[in-house]
Write a protein that holds these residues in place. Structure first.
Motif, PDB file in Angstrom:
ATOM      1  N   LEU A   1       0.823  -1.194   0.000  1.00  0.00           N
ATOM      2  CA  LEU A   1       0.000   0.000   0.000  1.00  0.00           C
ATOM      3  C   LEU A   1       0.862   1.250   0.000  1.00  0.00           C
ATOM      4  O   LEU A   1       1.949   1.281   0.554  1.00  0.00           O
ATOM      5  N   ASP A   2       0.337   2.258  -0.572  1.00  0.00           N
ATOM      6  CA  ASP A   2       1.016   3.530  -0.646  1.00  0.00           C
ATOM      7  C   ASP A   2       1.246   4.092   0.755  1.00  0.00           C
ATOM      8  O   ASP A   2       0.468   3.862   1.677  1.00  0.00           O
ATOM      9  N   ILE A   5      -1.737   5.749   2.429  1.00  0.00           N
ATOM     10  CA  ILE A   5      -2.751   4.847   2.980  1.00  0.00           C
ATOM     11  C   ILE A   5      -2.281   4.290   4.319  1.00  0.00           C
ATOM     12  O   ILE A   5      -3.027   4.295   5.303  1.00  0.00           O
ATOM     13  N   TYR A   8      -2.446   6.982   7.005  1.00  0.00           N
ATOM     14  CA  TYR A   8      -3.825   7.222   7.438  1.00  0.00           C
ATOM     15  C   TYR A   8      -4.276   6.118   8.394  1.00  0.00           C
ATOM     16  O   TYR A   8      -4.823   6.390   9.468  1.00  0.00           O
ATOM     17  N   TRP A  32      -9.899   1.130   7.955  1.00  0.00           N
ATOM     18  CA  TRP A  32      -9.963   0.779   6.531  1.00  0.00           C
ATOM     19  C   TRP A  32     -11.377   0.983   5.993  1.00  0.00           C
ATOM     20  O   TRP A  32     -11.570   1.577   4.944  1.00  0.00           O
ATOM     21  N   MET A  35     -12.229   4.702   5.630  1.00  0.00           N
ATOM     22  CA  MET A  35     -11.360   5.539   4.801  1.00  0.00           C
ATOM     23  C   MET A  35     -12.174   6.185   3.681  1.00  0.00           C
ATOM     24  O   MET A  35     -12.921   5.500   2.981  1.00  0.00           O
ATOM     25  N   ASP A  37     -13.431   7.461   0.241  1.00  0.00           N
ATOM     26  CA  ASP A  37     -13.178   7.018  -1.134  1.00  0.00           C
ATOM     27  C   ASP A  37     -12.371   8.046  -1.915  1.00  0.00           C
ATOM     28  O   ASP A  37     -11.510   7.682  -2.727  1.00  0.00           O
ATOM     29  N   VAL A  40      -8.636   7.612  -1.401  1.00  0.00           N
ATOM     30  CA  VAL A  40      -8.084   6.490  -2.169  1.00  0.00           C
ATOM     31  C   VAL A  40      -7.938   6.903  -3.631  1.00  0.00           C
ATOM     32  O   VAL A  40      -6.905   6.627  -4.262  1.00  0.00           O
ATOM     33  N   LYS A  41      -8.916   7.598  -4.163  1.00  0.00           N
ATOM     34  CA  LYS A  41      -8.852   8.045  -5.559  1.00  0.00           C
ATOM     35  C   LYS A  41      -7.665   8.978  -5.776  1.00  0.00           C
ATOM     36  O   LYS A  41      -6.935   8.847  -6.760  1.00  0.00           O
ATOM     37  N   VAL A  43      -4.877   9.107  -4.087  1.00  0.00           N
ATOM     38  CA  VAL A  43      -3.641   8.320  -3.994  1.00  0.00           C
ATOM     39  C   VAL A  43      -3.397   7.555  -5.289  1.00  0.00           C
ATOM     40  O   VAL A  43      -2.297   7.565  -5.843  1.00  0.00           O
ATOM     41  N   VAL A  44      -4.437   6.909  -5.797  1.00  0.00           N
ATOM     42  CA  VAL A  44      -4.314   6.151  -7.048  1.00  0.00           C
ATOM     43  C   VAL A  44      -3.970   7.087  -8.202  1.00  0.00           C
ATOM     44  O   VAL A  44      -3.090   6.791  -9.020  1.00  0.00           O
TER      45      VAL A  44
END
Length: 62
Positions: A1-2, A5, A8, A32, A35, A37, A40-41, A43-44
């Protein structure tokens, strides 16, 4: 995981001390599930630029 993440999850799961591994695992799973959304977007979405920076640096990153 980044790293974002993990950071957090660690911050949320370790807000309070844990007396057992079971308690820590429960807190990690809760963090988790909660977290956002959009986090996460973000980060991706940041990965292509970060990968390009690695390539531009000759494959070396600190």
């Amino acid at each position: 995981l980044d790293y974002a993440i993990w950071g957090y999850l660690e911050a949320k799961a370790c807000e309070n001390p844990h007396e057992s591994i079971k308690s820590l695992k429960k807190a990690i799973k809760k963090a988790w599930d909660e977290m956002p959304d959009d986090m996460v977007k973000r980060v991706v979405d940041s990965w292509p630029g970060r990968l390009q920076a690695c390539i531009d640096a000759g494959g070396y990153i600190e």
